[in-house]
Write a protein that holds these residues in place. Structure first.
Motif, mmCIF file in Angstrom:
data_model
loop_
_atom_site.group_PDB
_atom_site.id
_atom_site.type_symbol
_atom_site.label_atom_id
_atom_site.label_comp_id
_atom_site.label_asym_id
_atom_site.label_seq_id
_atom_site.Cartn_x
_atom_site.Cartn_y
_atom_site.Cartn_z
ATOM 1 N N VAL A 64 5.333 -34.726 3.091
ATOM 2 C CA VAL A 64 4.823 -35.678 2.112
ATOM 3 C C VAL A 64 5.984 -36.240 1.294
ATOM 4 O O VAL A 64 6.237 -37.441 1.269
ATOM 5 C CB VAL A 64 3.791 -35.007 1.188
ATOM 6 C CG1 VAL A 64 3.402 -35.946 0.060
ATOM 7 C CG2 VAL A 64 2.547 -34.640 1.992
ATOM 8 N N LEU A 65 6.691 -35.357 0.605
ATOM 9 C CA LEU A 65 7.887 -35.777 -0.122
ATOM 10 C C LEU A 65 9.043 -35.723 0.864
ATOM 11 O O LEU A 65 9.875 -34.826 0.846
ATOM 12 C CB LEU A 65 8.145 -34.842 -1.312
ATOM 13 C CG LEU A 65 6.974 -34.633 -2.277
ATOM 14 C CD1 LEU A 65 7.409 -33.750 -3.439
ATOM 15 C CD2 LEU A 65 6.468 -35.961 -2.801
ATOM 16 N N GLU A 69 2.132 -38.954 -0.418
ATOM 17 C CA GLU A 69 0.707 -38.691 -0.412
ATOM 18 C C GLU A 69 0.381 -37.668 0.664
ATOM 19 O O GLU A 69 1.053 -37.613 1.696
ATOM 20 C CB GLU A 69 -0.093 -39.973 -0.128
ATOM 21 C CG GLU A 69 -0.004 -41.010 -1.218
ATOM 22 C CD GLU A 69 -0.880 -42.217 -0.936
ATOM 23 O OE1 GLU A 69 -1.535 -42.234 0.138
ATOM 24 O OE2 GLU A 69 -0.916 -43.136 -1.775
ATOM 25 N N LYS A 70 -0.650 -36.876 0.405
ATOM 26 C CA LYS A 70 -1.133 -35.933 1.405
ATOM 27 C C LYS A 70 -2.604 -36.205 1.671
ATOM 28 O O LYS A 70 -3.409 -36.247 0.744
ATOM 29 C CB LYS A 70 -0.964 -34.483 0.939
ATOM 30 C CG LYS A 70 -1.634 -33.484 1.893
ATOM 31 C CD LYS A 70 -1.337 -32.062 1.554
ATOM 32 C CE LYS A 70 -2.208 -31.099 2.370
ATOM 33 N NZ LYS A 70 -2.272 -31.423 3.797
ATOM 34 N N GLY A 82 2.589 -36.508 -12.737
ATOM 35 C CA GLY A 82 2.764 -37.319 -11.539
ATOM 36 C C GLY A 82 1.903 -36.903 -10.366
ATOM 37 O O GLY A 82 1.910 -37.560 -9.323
ATOM 38 N N VAL A 83 1.159 -35.808 -10.509
ATOM 39 C CA VAL A 83 0.293 -35.319 -9.432
ATOM 40 C C VAL A 83 -1.140 -35.717 -9.737
ATOM 41 O O VAL A 83 -1.650 -35.456 -10.827
ATOM 42 C CB VAL A 83 0.393 -33.785 -9.294
ATOM 43 C CG1 VAL A 83 -0.528 -33.304 -8.180
ATOM 44 C CG2 VAL A 83 1.828 -33.357 -9.026
ATOM 45 N N SER A 84 -1.789 -36.372 -8.786
ATOM 46 C CA SER A 84 -3.202 -36.718 -8.952
ATOM 47 C C SER A 84 -3.925 -36.433 -7.646
ATOM 48 O O SER A 84 -3.315 -36.399 -6.565
ATOM 49 C CB SER A 84 -3.374 -38.189 -9.340
ATOM 50 O OG SER A 84 -2.885 -39.034 -8.308
ATOM 51 N N ASN A 85 -5.211 -36.216 -7.761
ATOM 52 C CA ASN A 85 -6.024 -35.932 -6.590
ATOM 53 C C ASN A 85 -7.275 -36.790 -6.620
ATOM 54 O O ASN A 85 -7.973 -36.846 -7.631
ATOM 55 C CB ASN A 85 -6.429 -34.450 -6.557
ATOM 56 C CG ASN A 85 -5.248 -33.516 -6.510
ATOM 57 O OD1 ASN A 85 -4.764 -33.061 -7.542
ATOM 58 N ND2 ASN A 85 -4.763 -33.241 -5.317
ATOM 59 N N ASP A 86 -7.547 -37.460 -5.522
ATOM 60 C CA ASP A 86 -8.742 -38.282 -5.409
ATOM 61 C C ASP A 86 -9.825 -37.487 -4.691
ATOM 62 O O ASP A 86 -9.582 -36.889 -3.635
ATOM 63 C CB ASP A 86 -8.448 -39.554 -4.614
ATOM 64 C CG ASP A 86 -7.492 -40.488 -5.344
ATOM 65 O OD1 ASP A 86 -7.363 -40.339 -6.571
ATOM 66 O OD2 ASP A 86 -6.877 -41.341 -4.680
ATOM 67 N N ASP A 87 -11.003 -37.490 -5.243
ATOM 68 C CA ASP A 87 -12.143 -36.838 -4.598
ATOM 69 C C ASP A 87 -12.745 -37.819 -3.602
ATOM 70 O O ASP A 87 -13.898 -38.257 -3.744
ATOM 71 C CB ASP A 87 -13.154 -36.402 -5.652
ATOM 72 C CG ASP A 87 -14.320 -35.630 -5.047
ATOM 73 O OD1 ASP A 87 -14.118 -34.996 -3.989
ATOM 74 O OD2 ASP A 87 -15.431 -35.677 -5.621
ATOM 75 N N ASP A 88 -11.944 -38.189 -2.593
ATOM 76 C CA ASP A 88 -12.364 -39.211 -1.640
ATOM 77 C C ASP A 88 -12.635 -38.645 -0.250
ATOM 78 O O ASP A 88 -12.689 -39.381 0.732
ATOM 79 C CB ASP A 88 -11.324 -40.331 -1.559
ATOM 80 C CG ASP A 88 -9.923 -39.828 -1.209
ATOM 81 O OD1 ASP A 88 -9.739 -38.598 -1.043
ATOM 82 O OD2 ASP A 88 -8.995 -40.663 -1.107
ATOM 83 N N TRP A 89 -12.795 -37.341 -0.154
ATOM 84 C CA TRP A 89 -13.166 -36.713 1.111
ATOM 85 C C TRP A 89 -14.562 -37.181 1.495
ATOM 86 O O TRP A 89 -15.506 -37.053 0.724
ATOM 87 C CB TRP A 89 -13.119 -35.191 0.944
ATOM 88 C CG TRP A 89 -13.838 -34.376 1.976
ATOM 89 C CD1 TRP A 89 -14.868 -33.511 1.747
ATOM 90 C CD2 TRP A 89 -13.570 -34.296 3.378
ATOM 91 N NE1 TRP A 89 -15.273 -32.907 2.910
ATOM 92 C CE2 TRP A 89 -14.491 -33.377 3.938
ATOM 93 C CE3 TRP A 89 -12.656 -34.932 4.217
ATOM 94 C CZ2 TRP A 89 -14.507 -33.061 5.291
ATOM 95 C CZ3 TRP A 89 -12.681 -34.616 5.564
ATOM 96 C CH2 TRP A 89 -13.583 -33.697 6.091
ATOM 97 N N GLY A 100 -9.727 -34.346 -0.646
ATOM 98 C CA GLY A 100 -9.367 -35.759 -0.623
ATOM 99 C C GLY A 100 -7.865 -35.964 -0.532
ATOM 100 O O GLY A 100 -7.120 -35.136 -0.021
ATOM 101 N N THR A 101 -7.404 -37.076 -1.080
ATOM 102 C CA THR A 101 -5.988 -37.437 -1.010
ATOM 103 C C THR A 101 -5.248 -36.920 -2.233
ATOM 104 O O THR A 101 -5.688 -37.141 -3.371
ATOM 105 C CB THR A 101 -5.832 -38.969 -0.945
ATOM 106 O OG1 THR A 101 -6.604 -39.466 0.161
ATOM 107 C CG2 THR A 101 -4.375 -39.353 -0.778
ATOM 108 N N ALA A 102 -4.156 -36.223 -2.005
ATOM 109 C CA ALA A 102 -3.278 -35.786 -3.096
ATOM 110 C C ALA A 102 -2.121 -36.773 -3.191
ATOM 111 O O ALA A 102 -1.479 -37.085 -2.189
ATOM 112 C CB ALA A 102 -2.750 -34.380 -2.831
ATOM 113 N N ARG A 103 -1.869 -37.270 -4.403
ATOM 114 C CA ARG A 103 -0.818 -38.270 -4.606
ATOM 115 C C ARG A 103 0.264 -37.696 -5.517
ATOM 116 O O ARG A 103 -0.041 -37.094 -6.553
ATOM 117 C CB ARG A 103 -1.405 -39.544 -5.225
ATOM 118 C CG ARG A 103 -2.557 -40.115 -4.403
ATOM 119 C CD ARG A 103 -3.106 -41.404 -4.987
ATOM 120 N NE ARG A 103 -4.361 -41.779 -4.353
ATOM 121 C CZ ARG A 103 -4.458 -42.392 -3.178
ATOM 122 N NH1 ARG A 103 -3.360 -42.721 -2.510
ATOM 123 N NH2 ARG A 103 -5.645 -42.693 -2.667
#
Length: 414
Positions: A146-147, A164-165, A199-206, A217-220
């Motif tokens: 990712v990084l 992003e993961k 700087g770390v965010s997580n989207d509940d987009d699963w 979901g996606t980890a940014r």
């Protein structure tokens, strides 16, 4: 390992293992079970429940007691994890990557990277992964970082990276993340430990139809910083005599989660039959609980549930033997046997578990199809967990091995 004879006991926590009771986990596991259907209906992420489990040391179960843990064996860890899965499989699944990191770190604790992971675990923190699925569509494609690059910022005396993961299971709840990257100063690939920051965010987009609350979901990661002290050299190459199947834990853990769901199906089946108010007009008994065919169906669910748990126990026992043999002369043989046992268990349980979940609906008929009870979640969750590393490839390997001696693949996705 697990006594399923008590699944129809009236006491609300009888289904929880004596080990979880001894460790002081029974109350939180029972609370999680009591609210699981409501969370499913409301799509309420289990932040509080996971925080409670962290606080009492679920993520540190395998650490020695003098290092902040409970000092349980690997098989005992999976006993408690199955209890959690029987309460809510989303929560058990969300811990998988962390628990694997701990398991790896316990084997390699002298390496500073793994020592850092253990230190975070001792602080009741959980560690997620910063690897993503490859964009390459070729067969056998490996995960990418990712990084992928960490740039040195001399003004702040630290490294900075972004990425992003996808399918970041559990990362929504994790406190730190590990991965690989190329660091800019020396151009070498390193391991890093990145703690959660702004700087770390997580989207509940699963968008899966099951396991909806795992935080998959996606980890940014946006301009996240990593101190130089949290970069570590890669693990040394494995000995040529070491067993190459290092990812059997993942599969056994997921199969163990399905066994937990099946236990919950059996428990719910008892509740359904006890509380069902009316029978079909063509039934032979006034009350459903006295109906012979429904009693038989409940007995079928009970018997198959016991078989599923016993099959999972066999794979867990093989994994424990492989763990005990680590670094010893019998490591190769024990690890290979565990990989085959995990494959055998998956083939059987992935077939039986959805059927058992369907029998629950047969038992309750139209009385249980309301979304209020959320009983459909069991079938959906089983199928989504089972979709990890499909059993079709396991079936082929087992057949090939009998015919030709074919060995299992060594990659993480098997």
């Amino acid at each position: 390992m697990t006594d399923t004879s008590s699944i129809n006991d009236a006491r609300p926590t009888q289904w929880i293992s004596p080990l979880s009771v001894t460790l002081g986990f029974a109350e939180i596991i029972a609370d999680i079970a009591a609210t699981a259907a409501a969370r499913e209906r409301e799509h309420r992420l289990p932040h509080d429940e996971i925080a409670r489990l962290k606080a009492i040391g679920f993520g540190a179960l395998r650490l020695p007691s003098d290092r902040g843990g409970h000092g349980v064996s690997l098989s005992e860890l999976l006993v408690v994890a199955r209890d959690v899965a029987a309460a809510d499989s989303n929560i058990a699944h969300a811990f998988r990557n962390h628990l694997w990191q701990v398991e790896t770190a316990l084997r390699k604790r002298d390496h500073p990277f793994h020592a850092h992971v253990l230190a975070l675990s001792a602080q009741k923190k959980t560690v997620g992964l910063s690897f993503t699925e490859s964009d390459v569509k070729a067969a056998g494609a490996r995960p990418t970082q990712v990084l992928s690059r960490l740039e040195w910022d001399a003004s702040r005396d630290l490294y900075v990276g972004s990425g992003e993961k996808v399918y970041a299971t559990g990362n929504l709840y994790n406190d730190a993340f590990v991965g690989l990257a190329v660091e800019s100063r020396a151009g070498r690939t390193v391991q890093y430990v990145l703690e959660r920051s702004a700087g770390v965010s997580n989207d509940d987009d699963w968008q899966g139809f099951g396991q909806r609350l795992t935080g998959s979901g996606t980890a940014r990661f946006r301009d996240v910083t990593v101190p130089a002290a949290h970069l570590y050299p890669l693990d040394p190459p494995a000995s040529e005599h070491a067993a190459p199947w290092g990812f059997t834990f993942h599969q056994v853990y997921l199969t163990n989660c399905i066994a937990g769901i099946v236990r919950r199906v059996a428990l719910d089946a008892v509740d359904v039959l006890r509380t069902r108010g009316r029978n079909f007009y063509h039934g032979e008994a006034e009350h459903p609980a006295d109906e012979a065919v429904l009693q038989s169906q409940l007995g079928r669910i009970r018997g198959y549930t016991a078989s599923v748990e016993a099959t999972a126990d066999r794979a867990v026992a093989a994994l424990q033997r492989a763990c005990d043999a680590y670094g010893m002369d019998g490591e190769y043989e024990a690890t290979l046997a565990a990989t085959f046992a995990a494959s055998e268990a998956k083939v059987v349980i992935d077939d039986l578990a959805p059927q058992i979940a369907s029998w629950l609906i047969d038992l309750g008929s139209g009385s249980v199809v309301s979304r209020i009870g959320a009983l459909d979640r069991h079938w959906r969750n089983i199928k989504v967990i089972a979709s990890h590393n499909p059993r079709l490839y396991k079936e082929r390997l087992l057949g090939q091995n009998l015919l030709t001696g074919q060995l299992p693949p060594t990659g993480a996705f098997f």
